[in-house]
Design a protein around this motif. Structure first.
Motif, short mmCIF file in Angstrom:
data_model
loop_
_atom_site.label_atom_id
_atom_site.label_comp_id
_atom_site.label_asym_id
_atom_site.label_seq_id
_atom_site.Cartn_x
_atom_site.Cartn_y
_atom_site.Cartn_z
N PHE A 95 91.35 67.13 10.40
CA PHE A 95 91.00 66.07 11.34
C PHE A 95 89.89 65.24 10.72
N MET A 96 90.06 63.92 10.70
CA MET A 96 89.06 63.04 10.10
C MET A 96 88.20 62.41 11.18
N MET A 97 86.88 62.43 10.96
CA MET A 97 85.94 61.90 11.94
C MET A 97 84.70 61.40 11.24
N ASP A 98 83.94 60.56 11.92
CA ASP A 98 82.66 60.11 11.37
C ASP A 98 81.77 61.32 11.15
N GLY A 99 81.16 61.40 9.97
CA GLY A 99 80.37 62.57 9.63
C GLY A 99 79.23 62.83 10.59
N GLY A 100 78.61 61.76 11.12
CA GLY A 100 77.50 61.94 12.05
C GLY A 100 77.91 62.67 13.31
N SER A 101 79.18 62.55 13.70
CA SER A 101 79.67 63.20 14.92
C SER A 101 79.77 64.71 14.79
N THR A 102 79.71 65.23 13.57
CA THR A 102 79.78 66.69 13.40
C THR A 102 78.45 67.36 13.69
N LEU A 103 77.34 66.61 13.66
CA LEU A 103 76.02 67.24 13.79
C LEU A 103 75.67 67.70 15.20
N PRO A 104 75.93 66.93 16.27
CA PRO A 104 75.62 67.45 17.61
C PRO A 104 76.26 68.79 17.92
N PRO A 105 77.58 68.98 17.69
CA PRO A 105 78.14 70.31 17.95
C PRO A 105 77.62 71.38 17.00
N LEU A 106 77.28 71.00 15.76
CA LEU A 106 76.72 71.97 14.82
C LEU A 106 75.36 72.48 15.31
N PHE A 107 74.49 71.55 15.72
CA PHE A 107 73.15 71.94 16.14
C PHE A 107 73.12 72.56 17.53
N LEU A 108 74.22 72.47 18.26
CA LEU A 108 74.30 73.18 19.54
C LEU A 108 74.33 74.69 19.31
N GLN A 109 74.80 75.11 18.12
CA GLN A 109 74.78 76.53 17.72
C GLN A 109 75.47 77.43 18.74
N VAL A 110 76.74 77.13 19.01
CA VAL A 110 77.53 77.94 19.93
C VAL A 110 77.70 79.34 19.36
N GLN A 111 77.48 80.35 20.20
CA GLN A 111 77.60 81.74 19.79
C GLN A 111 78.78 82.41 20.48
N PRO A 112 79.32 83.49 19.89
CA PRO A 112 80.48 84.17 20.50
C PRO A 112 80.16 84.62 21.93
N GLY A 113 81.15 84.42 22.80
CA GLY A 113 81.02 84.87 24.18
C GLY A 113 80.37 83.87 25.11
N GLU A 114 79.99 82.70 24.62
CA GLU A 114 79.30 81.74 25.48
C GLU A 114 80.28 80.81 26.20
N ARG A 115 79.86 80.38 27.39
CA ARG A 115 80.63 79.41 28.16
C ARG A 115 80.04 78.03 27.89
N VAL A 116 80.89 77.11 27.44
CA VAL A 116 80.42 75.82 26.92
C VAL A 116 81.07 74.68 27.69
N LEU A 117 80.31 73.61 27.91
CA LEU A 117 80.81 72.40 28.54
C LEU A 117 80.66 71.22 27.59
N ASP A 118 81.73 70.46 27.43
CA ASP A 118 81.65 69.16 26.76
C ASP A 118 81.77 68.13 27.88
N ALA A 119 80.63 67.54 28.29
CA ALA A 119 80.57 66.75 29.52
C ALA A 119 81.34 65.45 29.43
N CYS A 120 81.40 64.84 28.26
CA CYS A 120 82.13 63.57 28.06
C CYS A 120 82.98 63.76 26.80
N ALA A 121 84.08 64.48 26.93
CA ALA A 121 84.74 65.09 25.77
C ALA A 121 85.64 64.16 24.97
N SER A 122 86.29 63.19 25.61
CA SER A 122 87.25 62.35 24.87
C SER A 122 86.52 61.51 23.81
N PRO A 123 87.15 61.29 22.63
CA PRO A 123 88.53 61.62 22.26
C PRO A 123 88.76 63.03 21.73
N GLY A 124 87.72 63.85 21.59
CA GLY A 124 87.95 65.26 21.30
C GLY A 124 87.46 65.79 19.98
#
Length: 506
Positions: free
Chosen positions: A276-305
């Motif tokens: 999947f190709m995307m702007d590189g800057g868009s990868t940093l917010p989910p990276l720095f969120l540091q999701v861990q196994p077993g967590e319940r996560v919300l993407d509040a304004c998710a589109s386009p995905g």
């Protein structure tokens, strides 16, 4: 004998209403022109000489990063990208970590240590402005080739020798500013942007409902009338000390200065697309969120995905709720997930991946999410400069555009309520606007405390962004109070992408 001569008809623009209409069409501003004019005025005053380079990058085709799909032919895809010269970002992070260990054993200075010193800077700002004005009149070098000095008559060291009428004109800067406001002087001709902290003063914005007439754009001088240097709510800023790059996440980029294109995604044996190709800057917010196994996560304004897909590719998410306000946007999101998630209907939809259609300001599942990504609607700076369609600078969308900061602050405030105590969120925009970035974070923290008695801690990600310095160009940390930002830069033409990590206090 008569000869038949050929007749050539030359088109002629007649002096009529048609000519006038043609000229009007030629001179008519389009949506991108309006956006560029607005940014030149606003960002030119905020970023000064740096805006020229940012502007050139925004008007140039941006750079992509390839996200490898773990549910496809992963090894073959990685080999194909590496054969084309792409670099796995994980290896760059490892090299950066080793380099930082070798070059410095001292901790990096905390972001908050120098960002609350804006009070008392007005006199310094005035002095620097005076120096700039003097330097524009007098040459910087003297006759002897040495740096010149100010003429003696400009040095007001002994004010007692000045005539009384001149002394009355020499007022402290604060009094001069008050006097100018009372006399209705247009301050946008001399914008007051702190030269040391850049955008630091723009922590507030003017609510759209108080703008009479809903002008096409608001002069930056208006924002300073709402400027407050101190927070009337509990505020704590601390270093984020840990960062772990997800083991199974494969992001590929070309080195800085290399703007090669990636090959188009292809269908794998499992039926999903390879990358999947995307702007590189868009990868940093989910990276720095540091999701861990077993967590319940919300993407509040998710589109386009794209950001949701990054979190899913870490293989850490136990349950991801993807929310958006419009059915059309959710359909676009579903399409992306179907193309990249193997056995989508049986294994994902309704189980580990839940779709929700709601205004993020009205979501009511409070105190229930471990992590939230709050990538809010914004002016989408790069898009509005290059695309006429769906452009927020369309004349019929003026009111909508002016209300963007209020919408963003409302979404972020509600998402703070959705977090469980101790949980974290990352707020992000793809805008350079300090009003939509630090300004909205400030307003949301203030509103959450005043209305819901919620306090939060800002996580300084300076040490983490340093690991990505070989890939992205970041805004100088002293120009921001609550977050970090990828700025457009031709050799690394990603972004803009602002992000701020916030933890809800228990």
């Amino acid at each position: 004998m008569l000869r038949v001569r050929s007749i050539v008809l030359l088109p002629r623009r007649w002096k009529s209403g048609a000519k006038k209409r043609w000229n009007v069409l030629q001179n008519k501003k389009n949506n991108c022109d309006r956006a560029l004019e607005n940014f030149d005025d606003f960002y030119g005053s905020v970023y000064g000489s740096r805006w020229k380079n940012m502007r050139a990058a925004l008007l140039t085709r941006h750079k992509y990063i390839a996200l490898v799909n773990n549910f496809g032919d992963t090894e073959q895809t990685c080999s194909m990208l590496e054969m084309d010269g792409a670099i796995n970002m994980k290896s760059l992070i490892n090299l950066a970590q080793e380099r930082l260990k070798e070059t410095s054993s001292e901790p990096m200075p905390a972001q908050g240590q120098s960002r609350h010193e804006i009070e008392g800077k007005l006199d310094t700002l005035l002095r620097k402005q005076q120096e700039r004005e003097v330097s524009s009149i007098y040459p910087s070098l003297g006759d002897d080739g040495l740096p010149g000095t100010l003429p003696q008559q400009l040095k007001f060291d002994n004010l007692e020798q000045k005539p009384k009428d001149e002394l009355q004109e020499i007022l402290p800067f604060e009094q001069s500013l008050t006097k100018a406001l009372e006399e209705d002087v247009r301050l946008d001709e001399n914008r007051l942007v702190d030269p040391q902290f850049g955008t630091g003063g723009l922590y507030e914005y003017m609510p759209a409902h108080s703008i009479k007439g809903m002008e096409d754009w608001v002069a930056e001088s208006e924002h300073y009338k709402y400027y407050q240097t101190s927070a009337d709510f509990p505020l704590k800023i601390e270093q984020e000390t840990s960062f772990q790059y997800p083991e199974h996440l494969s992001l590929y980029t070309y080195e800085m200065g290399n703007c090669s294109d990636f090959k188009a995604p292809k269908k794998c044996l499992t039926g999903v697309l390879s990358h999947f190709m995307m702007d590189g800057g868009s990868t940093l917010p989910p990276l720095f969120l540091q999701v861990q196994p077993g967590e319940r996560v919300l993407d509040a304004c998710a589109s386009p995905g794209g950001k949701s897909l990054v979190m899913l590719q870490t293989l850490h998410v136990d349950q991801l709720v993807c929310n958006d306000i419009q059915e059309s946007r959710l359909n676009k999101l579903r399409k992306v997930m179907q193309e990249y998630l193997f056995d989508f209907k049986e294994r994902w939809a309704g189980k580990r991946l839940i779709f929700s259609q709601s205004d993020a300001r009205n979501l009511g599942d409070y105190d229930s999410f471990d992590k939230i990504l709050v990538d809010v609607p914004c002016t989408t700076d790069r898009h509005v400069l290059n695309e006429q369609d769906n452009n927020i600078f369309k004349p019929t969308r003026i009111k909508e555009r002016l209300r963007i900061p209020e919408l963003q602050a409302g979404i972020l405030t509600n998402c703070l309520r959705l977090l469980r105590p101790g949980g974290s969120l990352v707020y992000s925009t793809c805008s350079l606007s300090p009003i939509q970035n630090d300004g909205v974070v400030h307003m949301a923290l203030q509103k959450a405390f005043a209305e819901h008695n919620i306090t939060a801690t800002i996580k300084d990600l300076s040490q983490q962004t340093a690991l990505f310095s070989d890939v992205f160009k970041f805004e100088h940390p002293k120009g921001l109070k609550y977050g970090q930002m990828v700025v457009p830069y031709l050799p690394a033409n990603f972004g803009p992408m602002y992000f701020s990590k916030i933890t809800r206090n228990s």
